[in-house]
Design a protein around this motif. Sequence first.
Motif, PDB file in Angstrom:
ATOM      1  N   CYS A  80       0.819  -1.256   0.164  1.00  0.00           N
ATOM      2  CA  CYS A  80      -0.149   0.027  -0.116  1.00  0.00           C
ATOM      3  C   CYS A  80       0.817   1.141  -0.068  1.00  0.00           C
ATOM      4  O   CYS A  80       0.286   2.201  -0.235  1.00  0.00           O
ATOM      5  CB  CYS A  80      -1.130   0.036   1.238  1.00  0.00           C
ATOM      6  N   GLY A  81       2.263   1.244   0.392  1.00  0.00           N
ATOM      7  CA  GLY A  81       2.991   2.240   0.301  1.00  0.00           C
ATOM      8  C   GLY A  81       2.876   3.204   1.551  1.00  0.00           C
ATOM      9  O   GLY A  81       3.366   4.064   1.538  1.00  0.00           O
ATOM     10  N   LYS A  82       2.127   2.872   2.426  1.00  0.00           N
ATOM     11  CA  LYS A  82       1.821   4.064   3.537  1.00  0.00           C
ATOM     12  C   LYS A  82       2.823   4.103   4.286  1.00  0.00           C
ATOM     13  O   LYS A  82       3.441   5.106   4.957  1.00  0.00           O
ATOM     14  CB  LYS A  82       0.699   3.404   4.341  1.00  0.00           C
ATOM     15  N   CYS A  83       3.753   3.025   4.767  1.00  0.00           N
ATOM     16  CA  CYS A  83       4.959   3.081   5.400  1.00  0.00           C
ATOM     17  C   CYS A  83       6.017   3.898   4.563  1.00  0.00           C
ATOM     18  O   CYS A  83       6.683   4.966   5.323  1.00  0.00           O
ATOM     19  CB  CYS A  83       5.479   1.825   5.789  1.00  0.00           C
ATOM     20  N   VAL A  84       6.176   3.958   3.464  1.00  0.00           N
ATOM     21  CA  VAL A  84       7.200   4.562   2.487  1.00  0.00           C
ATOM     22  C   VAL A  84       6.964   6.077   2.909  1.00  0.00           C
ATOM     23  O   VAL A  84       7.675   7.114   2.980  1.00  0.00           O
ATOM     24  CB  VAL A  84       7.090   4.038   1.051  1.00  0.00           C
ATOM     25  N   ARG A  85       5.660   6.346   2.322  1.00  0.00           N
ATOM     26  CA  ARG A  85       5.012   7.894   2.523  1.00  0.00           C
ATOM     27  C   ARG A  85       5.227   8.562   3.848  1.00  0.00           C
ATOM     28  O   ARG A  85       5.662   9.611   4.076  1.00  0.00           O
ATOM     29  CB  ARG A  85       3.796   8.134   1.974  1.00  0.00           C
ATOM     30  N   THR A  86       5.006   7.709   4.663  1.00  0.00           N
ATOM     31  CA  THR A  86       4.878   8.011   6.293  1.00  0.00           C
ATOM     32  C   THR A  86       6.525   8.422   6.565  1.00  0.00           C
ATOM     33  O   THR A  86       6.913   9.321   7.096  1.00  0.00           O
ATOM     34  CB  THR A  86       4.370   7.072   7.167  1.00  0.00           C
ATOM     35  N   CYS A  87       7.272   7.575   6.075  1.00  0.00           N
ATOM     36  CA  CYS A  87       8.831   7.891   6.297  1.00  0.00           C
ATOM     37  C   CYS A  87       9.527   9.032   5.690  1.00  0.00           C
ATOM     38  O   CYS A  87      10.306   9.730   6.112  1.00  0.00           O
ATOM     39  CB  CYS A  87       9.768   6.548   6.230  1.00  0.00           C
ATOM     40  N   ASN A  88       9.117   8.988   4.234  1.00  0.00           N
ATOM     41  CA  ASN A  88       9.516  10.008   3.393  1.00  0.00           C
ATOM     42  C   ASN A  88       8.752  11.386   3.479  1.00  0.00           C
ATOM     43  O   ASN A  88       9.728  12.200   3.844  1.00  0.00           O
ATOM     44  CB  ASN A  88       9.368   9.262   1.996  1.00  0.00           C
ATOM     45  N   GLU A  89       7.478  11.423   3.830  1.00  0.00           N
ATOM     46  CA  GLU A  89       7.089  12.603   3.740  1.00  0.00           C
ATOM     47  C   GLU A  89       6.633  13.094   5.226  1.00  0.00           C
ATOM     48  O   GLU A  89       6.691  14.306   5.501  1.00  0.00           O
ATOM     49  CB  GLU A  89       5.592  12.532   3.003  1.00  0.00           C
ATOM     50  N   LEU A  90       6.319  12.238   6.034  1.00  0.00           N
ATOM     51  CA  LEU A  90       5.819  12.715   7.372  1.00  0.00           C
ATOM     52  C   LEU A  90       7.047  12.894   8.453  1.00  0.00           C
ATOM     53  O   LEU A  90       7.286  13.986   8.971  1.00  0.00           O
ATOM     54  CB  LEU A  90       4.938  11.767   7.825  1.00  0.00           C
ATOM     55  N   ARG A  91       7.983  11.780   8.229  1.00  0.00           N
ATOM     56  CA  ARG A  91       9.114  12.126   9.069  1.00  0.00           C
ATOM     57  C   ARG A  91      10.267  12.575   8.367  1.00  0.00           C
ATOM     58  O   ARG A  91      11.262  12.940   8.748  1.00  0.00           O
ATOM     59  CB  ARG A  91       9.561  10.538   9.455  1.00  0.00           C
ATOM     60  N   LYS A  92      10.236  12.883   6.965  1.00  0.00           N
ATOM     61  CA  LYS A  92      11.371  13.218   5.995  1.00  0.00           C
ATOM     62  C   LYS A  92      12.562  12.646   6.381  1.00  0.00           C
ATOM     63  O   LYS A  92      13.680  13.187   6.326  1.00  0.00           O
ATOM     64  CB  LYS A  92      11.356  14.627   6.297  1.00  0.00           C
ATOM     65  N   ILE A  93      12.440  11.236   6.442  1.00  0.00           N
ATOM     66  CA  ILE A  93      13.662  10.437   6.634  1.00  0.00           C
ATOM     67  C   ILE A  93      14.104   9.702   5.424  1.00  0.00           C
ATOM     68  O   ILE A  93      15.300   9.718   5.034  1.00  0.00           O
ATOM     69  CB  ILE A  93      13.667   9.650   7.977  1.00  0.00           C
ATOM     70  N   GLY A  94      13.166   8.988   4.821  1.00  0.00           N
ATOM     71  CA  GLY A  94      13.461   8.314   3.648  1.00  0.00           C
ATOM     72  C   GLY A  94      14.381   7.003   3.929  1.00  0.00           C
ATOM     73  O   GLY A  94      15.033   6.682   3.045  1.00  0.00           O
ATOM     74  N   ALA A  95      14.093   6.394   4.932  1.00  0.00           N
ATOM     75  CA  ALA A  95      14.963   4.950   5.134  1.00  0.00           C
ATOM     76  C   ALA A  95      14.442   3.910   4.415  1.00  0.00           C
ATOM     77  O   ALA A  95      15.148   3.159   4.275  1.00  0.00           O
ATOM     78  CB  ALA A  95      14.945   4.811   6.832  1.00  0.00           C
ATOM     79  N   ILE A  96      13.061   3.913   4.035  1.00  0.00           N
ATOM     80  CA  ILE A  96      12.570   2.974   3.251  1.00  0.00           C
ATOM     81  C   ILE A  96      12.039   3.220   1.748  1.00  0.00           C
ATOM     82  O   ILE A  96      11.479   4.368   1.924  1.00  0.00           O
ATOM     83  CB  ILE A  96      11.559   2.155   4.010  1.00  0.00           C
ATOM     84  N   ASN A  97      11.859   2.288   1.088  1.00  0.00           N
ATOM     85  CA  ASN A  97      11.226   2.777  -0.319  1.00  0.00           C
ATOM     86  C   ASN A  97      10.813   1.622  -0.939  1.00  0.00           C
ATOM     87  O   ASN A  97      11.178   0.470  -0.518  1.00  0.00           O
ATOM     88  CB  ASN A  97      12.234   3.456  -1.070  1.00  0.00           C
ATOM     89  N   PHE A  98      10.088   1.506  -2.148  1.00  0.00           N
ATOM     90  CA  PHE A  98       9.881   0.529  -2.966  1.00  0.00           C
ATOM     91  C   PHE A  98      10.998   0.085  -3.598  1.00  0.00           C
ATOM     92  O   PHE A  98      11.845   0.884  -4.067  1.00  0.00           O
ATOM     93  CB  PHE A  98       8.559   0.803  -3.849  1.00  0.00           C
ATOM     94  N   ALA A  99      11.372  -1.293  -3.978  1.00  0.00           N
ATOM     95  CA  ALA A  99      12.281  -1.893  -4.453  1.00  0.00           C
ATOM     96  C   ALA A  99      11.693  -3.074  -5.800  1.00  0.00           C
ATOM     97  O   ALA A  99      10.742  -3.423  -5.327  1.00  0.00           O
ATOM     98  CB  ALA A  99      13.432  -2.559  -3.797  1.00  0.00           C
ATOM     99  N   ASN A 100      12.719  -3.290  -6.703  1.00  0.00           N
ATOM    100  CA  ASN A 100      12.151  -3.753  -7.516  1.00  0.00           C
ATOM    101  C   ASN A 100      11.149  -3.568  -8.293  1.00  0.00           C
ATOM    102  O   ASN A 100      10.308  -2.557  -8.008  1.00  0.00           O
ATOM    103  CB  ASN A 100      12.140  -5.511  -7.131  1.00  0.00           C
ATOM    104  N   ARG A 101      10.582  -4.592  -9.075  1.00  0.00           N
ATOM    105  CA  ARG A 101       9.224  -4.223  -9.935  1.00  0.00           C
ATOM    106  C   ARG A 101       8.304  -5.347 -10.194  1.00  0.00           C
ATOM    107  O   ARG A 101       8.887  -6.458 -10.079  1.00  0.00           O
ATOM    108  CB  ARG A 101       9.723  -3.886 -11.311  1.00  0.00           C
TER     109      ARG A 101
END
Length: 253
Positions: free
Chosen positions: A178-199
């Motif tokens: 769902c990507g919620k964790c990715v956006r939370t880390c990137n946009e809310l926390r502004k840390i960017g420790a996680i992201n989507f990988a592969n396809r």
Amino acid sequence: MSDKKNSLEINETKIEFSEGQTILEVATKAGIFIPTLCYIENLTPYGGCRLCIVKVEGMKGFPTACSTSAQNDMKIITNNKELRNLRREVLKLTLSEHPFSCLVCDNKGKCEDEGRNESKAGRSFGCFFCSSKDNCDLKKITNYLEIDDVEYQLEYKNSSLKRADPFIEVDPNMCILCGKCVRTCNELRKIGAINFANRGHDTKVSTAFDLSLIDTNCQFCGACVEKSCPALVCKNLIMFSIDKTHVPDVKFV
Ligand code: SF4
Ligand code: SF4
Ligand code: SF4
Ligand code: FES
């Protein structure tokens, strides 16, 4: 966002809205339920789960309510047989990569009545032993859409659990992307420790180079757990289980 009031129709009811709002925001404010699995208020819409599809007069296809701007005089239908059938198929595809057997089991009510204790992190093969079972949006929406069978073959990812980090454990097999964790880390926390990988089928949530979180800039704030998976999709998730007794007291930005 301007205060200028426009109006549109949802399910034949006239509703006022402010410029800049999405269809989902307008509907939610008016008390109209549209199912979502990847939406988080105030964060960039991802449009991944496609459960929030609606019908808009004059528009081709089925736009996603979370990422479509409300326009003056729009005529929107949020629920009818066609939308319901489409949502059911979309969710079944998601479930085909998630241990769904408990969700469609004839005895599921009986199991829940027995009230087993929550289990801590570990490989979960269904709701019965899942620590998310008491607060799981995936489960709620499956029930809402009255899905009692999934015709697709279960594609269990069989990924290894990640248990090397001090506070967060990960079971990637439970992730519905769902990507919620990715956006939370990137946009809310502004840390960017996680992201989507592969396809494609191999898509997963990961750190850079698949490092352990402790070897990244992760601050173990728990926002990805508390603000995304557990609270909004599947408590204690799907992806993460966190030992809250050791979580540092970090304020969310
Ligand atoms: S995450 Fe939700 S749907 Fe999945 S096994 Fe756990 S309780 Fe069931
Ligand atoms: S780990 Fe949870 S919040 Fe993150 S993408 Fe997977 S299901 Fe969504
Ligand atoms: S614990 Fe905080 S910093 Fe670490 S991945 Fe989750 S949101 Fe990002
Ligand atoms: S909530 Fe709109 S696509 Fe997921």
